[in-house]
Design an enzyme around this catalytic site. Structure first.
Site, PDB file in Angstrom:
ATOM      1  N   PHE A 128      32.627  42.200  39.707  1.00 48.21           N
ATOM      2  CA  PHE A 128      34.019  41.955  39.344  1.00 48.21           C
ATOM      3  C   PHE A 128      34.865  41.789  40.608  1.00 48.21           C
ATOM      4  O   PHE A 128      34.652  42.502  41.600  1.00 48.21           O
ATOM      5  CB  PHE A 128      34.548  43.110  38.488  1.00 48.21           C
ATOM      6  CG  PHE A 128      35.872  42.826  37.861  1.00 48.21           C
ATOM      7  CD1 PHE A 128      35.975  41.963  36.793  1.00 48.21           C
ATOM      8  CD2 PHE A 128      37.038  43.396  38.362  1.00 48.21           C
ATOM      9  CE1 PHE A 128      37.208  41.676  36.216  1.00 48.21           C
ATOM     10  CE2 PHE A 128      38.262  43.115  37.801  1.00 48.21           C
ATOM     11  CZ  PHE A 128      38.349  42.247  36.722  1.00 48.21           C
ATOM     12  N   ASP A 205      29.838  50.892  38.657  1.00 48.26           N
ATOM     13  CA  ASP A 205      31.035  50.552  37.889  1.00 48.26           C
ATOM     14  C   ASP A 205      30.604  50.453  36.424  1.00 48.26           C
ATOM     15  O   ASP A 205      29.808  49.582  36.059  1.00 48.26           O
ATOM     16  CB  ASP A 205      31.621  49.226  38.382  1.00 48.26           C
ATOM     17  CG  ASP A 205      32.955  48.896  37.718  1.00 48.26           C
ATOM     18  OD1 ASP A 205      33.206  49.392  36.600  1.00 48.26           O
ATOM     19  OD2 ASP A 205      33.734  48.119  38.301  1.00 48.26           O
TER      20      ASP A 205
END
Length: 405
Positions: A128, A205
């Site tokens: 991301f 994450d």
């Protein structure tokens, strides 16, 4: 029977179908299909009552006394509840706190301090954007080297790629458990083993996995983890993220943003910063009590249902979506941009077509809501507790009709 005609039977057989009625807007006729639960989850009906009660009784009635009675400990108590329900982690290792970005910064800096003398951070090109940008900034601050993995946008980081990237200079590996674009599901236990054999630490994450796939942080050997709470946890726009630091690291873990709420004996208002014992040392300033309210209802639902049942529904939803895509969209030039094997796929599916940016705008106007991810992907985010099979059917047929228009 074609895939289009099976939605009603799938909904009738769904053991989680009753949970959909617990979400606000599930009966809103203006929204024909909400397929973006992996970006922003629906609010729960129970949260409306919980927030109202908080304002009238806790905040309005108890006022400043609320800090002593409940609020001060809320980041840890909610963190422990989340850890037990969805993270596979024992108590005392998880806290609710800042945004995902800020917590990622805290954990990355704290992890790097645990590996002095090592000079490399390993990450992948398709993680991301915030993860990549933040680590670029940290590398610049500390004069470290970024070791990039060239991951496939339609899959993700493999064990072989990670093995090639780590080495004697590896301090930290930062990966997403579920890839935000493709939905690829990382072998987290394998990644932890590879990282540890190189002497580094693994930071995951969990933003696109928590609440949709089973997670076992303790048994996998993950060192640190961070994730947001507004996707599958339905905490609301901008609800605070969570941080996990493995018990064995907590005594020596020092994060870089020192604030009064993370100090030992914060109300002493003493001179000099002394980190609080345990996971509280990750906290900095006054936590967002209001921001922790809505997620509690979904955490309770997850504990009630169990992550395996949620994962089973998630697989069924994504399998049905892919079946419809092959039947209705592939003949129109649409390509599947996610793993087709559910073993390595999380809770969302991405499909590609050159016209999808314009198609997405048309879908939103009609009350069919997926999201668009450049360069030309539509993500179908299927939240197991709130998404029906009929919504998937309606959404895929609407995409077909937009392409044919």
């Amino acid at each position: 029977m074609t895939a289009v005609n099976r939605a009603a039977d799938l909904d009738a057989a769904d053991c989680l179908s009753a949970y959909r009625d617990r979400f606000l807007g599930s009966d809103d006729a203006s929204i024909e299909a909400y397929l973006d639960g992996n970006s922003l989850g629906r609010p729960t009906k129970a949260s409306v009552e919980r927030i109202t009660t908080f304002m009238s009784e806790s905040w309005g009635g108890r006022l400043i006394r609320g800090w002593d009675e409940q609020w001060f400990d809320l980041p840890i108590t909610v963190g422990d509840a989340l850890a037990a329900a969805a993270l596979g982690a024992e108590s005392g290792q998880t806290t609710i706190g800042d945004s995902t970005t800020v917590l990622l910064y805290k954990l990355a800096r704290g992890a790097l301090a645990l590996r002095p003398g090592r000079t490399e951070i390993v990450l992948d090109r398709d993680n991301f954007p915030t993860d990549r940008y933040l680590l670029e900034g940290i590398a610049g601050e500390l004069n470290l080297t970024l070791r990039w993995i060239e991951s496939d946008r339609r899959s993700g980081v493999t064990g072989a790629q990670l093995q090639d990237a780590v080495g004697d200079e590896t301090a930290l590996v930062v990966l997403s458990h579920v890839a935000y674009r493709s939905g690829y599901l990382l072998d987290a236990a394998g990644a932890a083993d590879i990282t540890h054999r190189a002497g580094g630490l693994l930071l995951l994450d969990l933003s696109h996995s928590v609440g949709s796939v089973p997670i076992e942080l303790d048994s996998w050997g993950v060192d640190l983890a961070v994730g947001c709470t507004y996707k599958y946890l339905n905490g609301g726009p901008g609800s605070p993220a969570f941080a996990y630091v493995r018990q064995e690291h907590l005594e020596d873990f020092v994060q870089p943003i020192w604030g009064w709420m993370g100090r030992a004996d914060p109300f002493e208002m003493g001179q000099g910063y002394v980190p609080a014992p345990g996971i509280r040392r990750v906290v900095s300033g006054t936590p967002s009590v209001f921001g922790m309210i809505a997620m509690q209802d979904t955490i309770e639902m997850i504990a009630e249902v169990g992550m395996q049942a949620i994962r089973d529904k998630s697989i069924a939803l994504t399998e049905y979506a892919l079946e419809l895509v092959r039947e209705q969209l592939v003949p129109l030039g649409v390509e599947i941009a996610s793993p087709e094997d559910s073993v390595v796929r999380g809770g969302h599916v991405t499909i590609d077509h050159p016209d999808f940016k314009a198609v997405t705008a048309g879908l939103w106007d009609k009350g069919v809501i997926p999201d668009f991810r450049a360069p030309h992907g539509i993500r179908l985010g299927l939240s197991p507790l709130s998404t029906s099979f009929n919504e998937v059917r309606v959404g895929i047929l609407a995409i077909r009709d937009e392409l044919l228009a």
